[in-house]
Write a protein that holds these residues in place. Structure first.
Motif, short mmCIF file in Angstrom:
data_model
loop_
_atom_site.label_atom_id
_atom_site.label_comp_id
_atom_site.label_asym_id
_atom_site.label_seq_id
_atom_site.Cartn_x
_atom_site.Cartn_y
_atom_site.Cartn_z
N UNK A 10 0.85 -1.21 0.00
CA UNK A 10 0.00 0.00 0.00
C UNK A 10 0.88 1.25 0.00
N UNK A 11 1.89 1.28 0.86
CA UNK A 11 2.78 2.45 0.94
C UNK A 11 3.46 2.68 -0.41
N UNK A 12 3.88 1.60 -1.06
CA UNK A 12 4.56 1.73 -2.35
C UNK A 12 3.66 2.22 -3.46
N UNK A 13 2.36 2.03 -3.31
CA UNK A 13 1.41 2.44 -4.35
C UNK A 13 0.88 3.86 -4.15
N UNK A 14 1.24 4.51 -3.06
CA UNK A 14 0.71 5.84 -2.76
C UNK A 14 1.21 6.87 -3.75
N UNK A 15 0.36 7.84 -4.02
CA UNK A 15 0.73 8.96 -4.88
C UNK A 15 -0.05 10.19 -4.44
N UNK A 16 0.46 11.34 -4.84
CA UNK A 16 -0.26 12.59 -4.54
C UNK A 16 -1.65 12.56 -5.15
N UNK A 17 -1.79 11.91 -6.30
CA UNK A 17 -3.10 11.81 -6.96
C UNK A 17 -4.09 11.07 -6.06
N UNK A 18 -3.68 9.94 -5.47
CA UNK A 18 -4.55 9.20 -4.56
C UNK A 18 -4.91 10.04 -3.34
N UNK A 19 -3.92 10.76 -2.82
CA UNK A 19 -4.16 11.60 -1.64
C UNK A 19 -5.18 12.69 -1.97
N UNK A 20 -4.97 13.39 -3.09
CA UNK A 20 -5.89 14.45 -3.50
C UNK A 20 -7.30 13.91 -3.72
N UNK A 21 -7.40 12.73 -4.33
CA UNK A 21 -8.70 12.17 -4.67
C UNK A 21 -9.44 11.61 -3.45
N UNK A 22 -8.70 11.10 -2.47
CA UNK A 22 -9.33 10.39 -1.35
C UNK A 22 -9.59 11.29 -0.16
N UNK A 23 -8.57 12.02 0.30
CA UNK A 23 -8.70 12.92 1.45
C UNK A 23 -9.31 12.22 2.66
N UNK A 24 -8.76 11.05 3.01
CA UNK A 24 -9.27 10.31 4.16
C UNK A 24 -8.15 9.60 4.90
N UNK A 25 -8.36 9.39 6.19
CA UNK A 25 -7.43 8.64 7.02
C UNK A 25 -8.17 7.45 7.61
#
Length: 74
Positions: A10-25
């Motif tokens: 999961x950590x290796x697949x992270x990207x700013x795009x996923x962060x911007x699109x998801x906005x969740x913890x």
């Protein structure tokens, strides 16, 4: 362990795009082998995932067995 390996993937697949699109913890309270508290942060810059509590308050807390967690992500 299967749980730790799943979080490495999961950590290796992270990207700013996923962060911007998801906005969740997401916090996971896992029972069984390799249980404990784990998290996926898709809100903070760059995102992160790992063992312990998330760096910011979780939006969602899920409780499940470690075996079910691994099945959910594989």
């Amino acid at each position: 362990s299967p749980v730790a390996e799943t979080f490495r993937v999961i950590q290796g697949a992270m990207s700013e795009e996923y962060v911007r699109a998801t906005q969740g913890v997401f916090q996971f309270e896992l029972s069984g082998d390799d249980g404990g508290t784990w998290y996926i942060d898709l809100k903070t810059k760059g995102g992160s995932a790992g063992v312990g509590k998330p760096p910011v308050t979780a939006d969602v807390v899920m409780s499940m067995s470690s075996a079910d967690f691994v099945k959910m992500f594989t």
